[in-house]
Design a protein around this motif. Structure first.
Motif, mmCIF file in Angstrom:
data_model
loop_
_atom_site.group_PDB
_atom_site.id
_atom_site.type_symbol
_atom_site.label_atom_id
_atom_site.label_comp_id
_atom_site.label_asym_id
_atom_site.label_seq_id
_atom_site.Cartn_x
_atom_site.Cartn_y
_atom_site.Cartn_z
ATOM 1 N N GLN A 1 0.829 -1.208 0.000
ATOM 2 C CA GLN A 1 0.000 0.000 0.000
ATOM 3 C C GLN A 1 0.862 1.255 0.000
ATOM 4 O OE1 GLN A 1 -2.081 -1.164 3.539
ATOM 5 N NE2 GLN A 1 -3.897 -1.879 2.413
ATOM 6 N N GLU A 2 1.924 1.258 0.793
ATOM 7 C CA GLU A 2 2.806 2.424 0.862
ATOM 8 C C GLU A 2 3.510 2.657 -0.468
ATOM 9 O OE1 GLU A 2 3.866 2.270 5.656
ATOM 10 O OE2 GLU A 2 5.310 1.504 4.184
ATOM 11 N N ALA A 3 3.930 1.572 -1.126
ATOM 12 C CA ALA A 3 4.571 1.715 -2.431
ATOM 13 C C ALA A 3 3.602 2.315 -3.442
ATOM 14 C CB ALA A 3 5.090 0.357 -2.915
ATOM 15 N N GLY A 4 2.373 1.849 -3.423
ATOM 16 C CA GLY A 4 1.380 2.392 -4.344
ATOM 17 C C GLY A 4 1.122 3.861 -4.103
ATOM 18 N N GLU A 5 1.003 4.245 -2.834
ATOM 19 C CA GLU A 5 0.748 5.651 -2.507
ATOM 20 C C GLU A 5 1.921 6.530 -2.930
ATOM 21 O OE1 GLU A 5 -0.373 8.432 1.391
ATOM 22 O OE2 GLU A 5 -0.263 6.255 1.576
ATOM 23 N N ALA A 6 3.134 6.058 -2.663
ATOM 24 C CA ALA A 6 4.319 6.857 -2.989
ATOM 25 C C ALA A 6 4.493 7.036 -4.491
ATOM 26 C CB ALA A 6 5.561 6.203 -2.383
ATOM 27 N N LEU A 7 4.096 6.033 -5.259
ATOM 28 C CA LEU A 7 4.344 6.031 -6.697
ATOM 29 C C LEU A 7 3.119 6.420 -7.525
ATOM 30 C CD1 LEU A 7 6.316 2.693 -6.649
ATOM 31 C CD2 LEU A 7 7.318 4.923 -7.165
ATOM 32 N N GLY A 8 1.984 6.633 -6.864
ATOM 33 C CA GLY A 8 0.768 6.938 -7.599
ATOM 34 C C GLY A 8 0.246 5.761 -8.401
ATOM 35 N N VAL A 9 0.484 4.548 -7.900
ATOM 36 C CA VAL A 9 0.046 3.312 -8.566
ATOM 37 C C VAL A 9 -1.169 2.762 -7.837
ATOM 38 C CG1 VAL A 9 0.690 0.910 -9.064
ATOM 39 C CG2 VAL A 9 2.359 2.756 -9.402
ATOM 40 N N PRO A 10 -2.229 2.398 -8.549
ATOM 41 C CA PRO A 10 -3.401 1.832 -7.867
ATOM 42 C C PRO A 10 -3.064 0.517 -7.174
ATOM 43 C CG PRO A 10 -3.626 1.628 -10.254
ATOM 44 C CD PRO A 10 -2.444 2.510 -10.011
ATOM 45 N N VAL A 11 -3.695 0.294 -6.030
ATOM 46 C CA VAL A 11 -3.478 -0.912 -5.238
ATOM 47 C C VAL A 11 -4.806 -1.629 -5.048
ATOM 48 C CG1 VAL A 11 -2.715 -1.848 -3.015
ATOM 49 C CG2 VAL A 11 -1.530 0.128 -4.006
ATOM 50 N N ILE A 12 -4.843 -2.891 -5.402
ATOM 51 C CA ILE A 12 -5.984 -3.749 -5.086
ATOM 52 C C ILE A 12 -5.654 -4.467 -3.787
ATOM 53 C CG2 ILE A 12 -7.261 -5.821 -5.779
ATOM 54 C CD1 ILE A 12 -6.913 -4.922 -8.677
ATOM 55 N N ASP A 13 -6.459 -4.253 -2.768
ATOM 56 C CA ASP A 13 -6.177 -4.859 -1.464
ATOM 57 C C ASP A 13 -6.793 -6.257 -1.417
ATOM 58 O OD1 ASP A 13 -5.472 -5.444 1.089
ATOM 59 O OD2 ASP A 13 -6.412 -3.686 2.010
ATOM 60 N N LEU A 14 -6.131 -7.183 -2.106
ATOM 61 C CA LEU A 14 -6.627 -8.553 -2.171
ATOM 62 C C LEU A 14 -6.541 -9.241 -0.813
ATOM 63 C CD1 LEU A 14 -7.823 -10.724 -3.984
ATOM 64 C CD2 LEU A 14 -5.500 -11.392 -4.626
ATOM 65 N N HIS A 15 -5.624 -8.795 0.023
ATOM 66 C CA HIS A 15 -5.520 -9.353 1.373
ATOM 67 C C HIS A 15 -6.821 -9.110 2.134
ATOM 68 C CE1 HIS A 15 -4.060 -9.510 5.611
ATOM 69 N NE2 HIS A 15 -3.405 -10.550 5.139
ATOM 70 N N GLU A 16 -7.262 -7.884 2.176
ATOM 71 C CA GLU A 16 -8.504 -7.554 2.883
ATOM 72 C C GLU A 16 -9.704 -8.216 2.209
ATOM 73 O OE1 GLU A 16 -11.206 -3.665 4.186
ATOM 74 O OE2 GLU A 16 -9.258 -3.383 3.232
#
Length: 247
Positions: free
Chosen positions: A166-181
């Motif tokens: 999640q942090e990598a996505g936020e820092a890079l402006g890349v969408p994150v699918i939270d498949l874990h949750e």
């Protein structure tokens, strides 16, 4: 507006994502193509047992003084890439997508699979930038959860690698699918907990035994299809551009 172009979804990941050669295990990446129309080709290069760095690089069995596994390097000092990544980059084109899910094997305390959280995020950043340079769009996917229970409630199992994704996505402006949750919520909706006998084994029957292989991590084909459905649902819910290709 003209017709939508044909695109490729490239997938990098571990055994929970890989196609699989038998009914068990089967990863969600092998079930994804069926959810898209004919304009989408899915190339799933996920490989069982890999961390993000053993998937990307040739990694040694020893750690350096920073606590990271030593990478093989070429004459110019650059890490030696695995052929699977080099070939993926050669084929990637404008409008394609790159899905990345690791964080299950990366927590190994020993090399060659160990990847610290900072190195994990750095590796995701490298992959995202390489895709973007070719006109492709990266999407990060948090590691799918194993089945584990607190009494009658499923709980997450992937720890810091979920947050790191999640942090990598936020820092890079890349969408994150939270498949874990999403996977934990699915296990709760299916009332998998408590697991008979406390864990998934070859003798586990019923819905849990049908969803998982004889362990707590890997999916039978029916389970993998449901996990792929979570990914597709997130693509639609998060309004990613790829959603227009879903059936």
């Amino acid at each position: 507006m003209g017709p939508l172009p044909n695109i490729t979804i490239w997938i990098a990941g571990d055994s929970t994502v890989a196609n699989g050669q038998t009914p068990c295990p089967a990863g969600w990446g092998g079930q994804l193509a069926a959810l898209f129309d004919e304009r989408v080709t899915v190339v799933n290069r996920a490989v069982g047992g890999r961390s993000v760095r053993t998937w990307l690089y040739h990694v040694q069995k020893v750690m350096d003084d920073t606590g990271e596994c030593v990478l093989d390097r070429d004459a110019s000092g650059e890490p030696v890439l695995q052929d699977r990544w080099a070939q993926m980059l050669d084929g990637m084109k404008q409008g394609d997508y790159l899905f990345i899910q690791f964080g299950i094997n990366d927590g190994s305390p020993t090399c060659d699979r160990h990847v610290g959280l900072d190195a994990f995020k750095e590796s995701y950043g490298m992959m995202a930038r390489a895709a973007q340079e070719r006109g492709a769009r990266p999407v990060f996917v948090t590691p799918v959860s194993a089945i584990a229970c607190n009494g009658g409630t499923a709980r997450g199992t992937r720890g810091g690698y979920v947050t790191a994704t999640q942090e990598a996505g936020e820092a890079l402006g890349v969408p994150v699918i939270d498949l874990h949750e999403l996977s934990v919520a699915l296990y709760n909706s299916l009332q998998f907990c408590p697991v008979p006998g406390g864990d998934v084994s070859a003798t586990t029957s019923g819905p849990v035994g049908e969803f998982f292989c004889d362990d707590h991590t890997h999916f039978a084909r029916s389970g993998a299809a449901q996990i792929a459905g979570l990914v597709a649902g997130a693509i639609r819910d998060q309004n990613l551009g790829l959603a227009v290709y879903l059936k």
